[in-house]
Design a protein around this motif. Structure first.
Motif: not given
Length: 299
Positions: A70, A195-196, A204-205, A208
């Motif tokens: 990310a 993004w985190d 992470e995806e 998001y």
């Protein structure tokens, strides 16, 4: 459409050259304005390969440390002038893009409300790589724990992973998809934000896409766009598999609250315990990590 690509690398020299070489033909029908290679302090020749990419408009970015996927995406986005772009293609370096594969994704984003478009992923041998996901729920987690992800994904909509090959033949919206290749519109990028980075790798995806959906942006699957994705480390490396298991629980708890998160955690423990008893070493690593999530090693 004016497209930029962001490729996040970490010791990716063995695959990066192939990814970069596939981009010019993949960009037929769109304008590839920039290719950012955001490197997480690789110890191999990856950064040199990026700098020697020939005619591609490559922008090398060195994060100076292994900050995670990310963080690499965010650094890549920071290097771009979003005002001059329509969309950004976030890519793993182990992707090989088929000729003309970006245009169908960009066309999909012309429909109002679609913020993310994703391609059909195939393995190097050409077989389907299941990449589409339904919304994570307690019921789906339990079905996958008891039946396994492959079988649960084939039985109607009871599994989170979509494994029925017929679903991959038609375009549709999904809760989220594997983050190996995601074309994100600039309006969605601006609305959803960064993004985190608390998810070093994995989930992470998911976070998001779900955050984008909270704001009204759809993740759209477009099977006319096909990409070869090598992938697979999360299923063979115990440390990566453990990180994946723990981050799934972290994300569910964050979105659904502590009681539901505790139930989801228990279901994940059950599923890994069943597989560990069957002799699967990866499951034993995941089980140990879920029992002590605070001690998970970040690769």
């Amino acid at each position: 459409m004016r497209i930029a690509a962001v490729i996040v690398t970490y010791n990716s020299a063995d695959v990066l050259a192939g990814c970069l070489a596939s981009l010019p033909a993949a960009a037929e029908g769109v304008e590839l304005a920039a290719v950012v290679v955001a490197d997480n302090a690789s110890a191999d020749a990856g950064p040199a390969i990026a700098r020697q990419a020939g005619a591609l408009p490559v922008i090398p970015v060195d994060l100076g440390r292994n900050a995670g996927y990310a963080a690499g995406v965010n650094a890549g986005l920071d290097a771009l002038d979003l005002d001059a772009l329509d969309a950004v293609y976030v890519l793993n370096p182990d992707c090989r893009l088929r000729p003309g594969s970006i245009a169908p994704l960009s066309e999909a984003l012309r429909v109002p409300g679609r913020g993310i478009s994703v391609p059909k992923l195939v393995n190097p041998d050409g077989s389907l790589q299941p990449s589409l996901r339904r919304m994570p729920t307690l019921g789906r987690a339990l079905a996958e724990a008891l039946l396994g992800g492959t079988l649960a994904g084939r039985l109607g909509r009871i599994g989170e992973v979509v494994t029925d090959p017929r679903a991959y033949e038609r375009p549709a919206s999904y809760a989220w998809a594997t983050g190996a290749a995601m074309l994100i519109s600039v309006p969605a990028l601006r609305a959803v934000g960064r993004w985190d980075e608390s998810f070093f790798l994995y989930s992470e995806e998911t976070e998001y896409c779900l955050r984008a959906a909270d704001l009204g942006w759809t993740t759209w699957y477009e099977p006319r766009a096909v990409i070869e994705h090598i992938g697979g480390a999360g299923g063979t490396d115990p440390a990566l598999a453990a990180l994946l298991a723990v981050n799934r629980v972290r994300l569910f708890r964050r979105r659904r609250g502590r009681p539901a998160g505790a139930a989801y955690h228990a279901i994940q423990l059950l599923g890994q315990a069943v597989r560990a008893l069957a002799g699967r070493a990866i499951a034993r690593a995941c089980l140990a990590a879920l029992l002590r999530p605070g001690r998970v090693h970040v690769p």
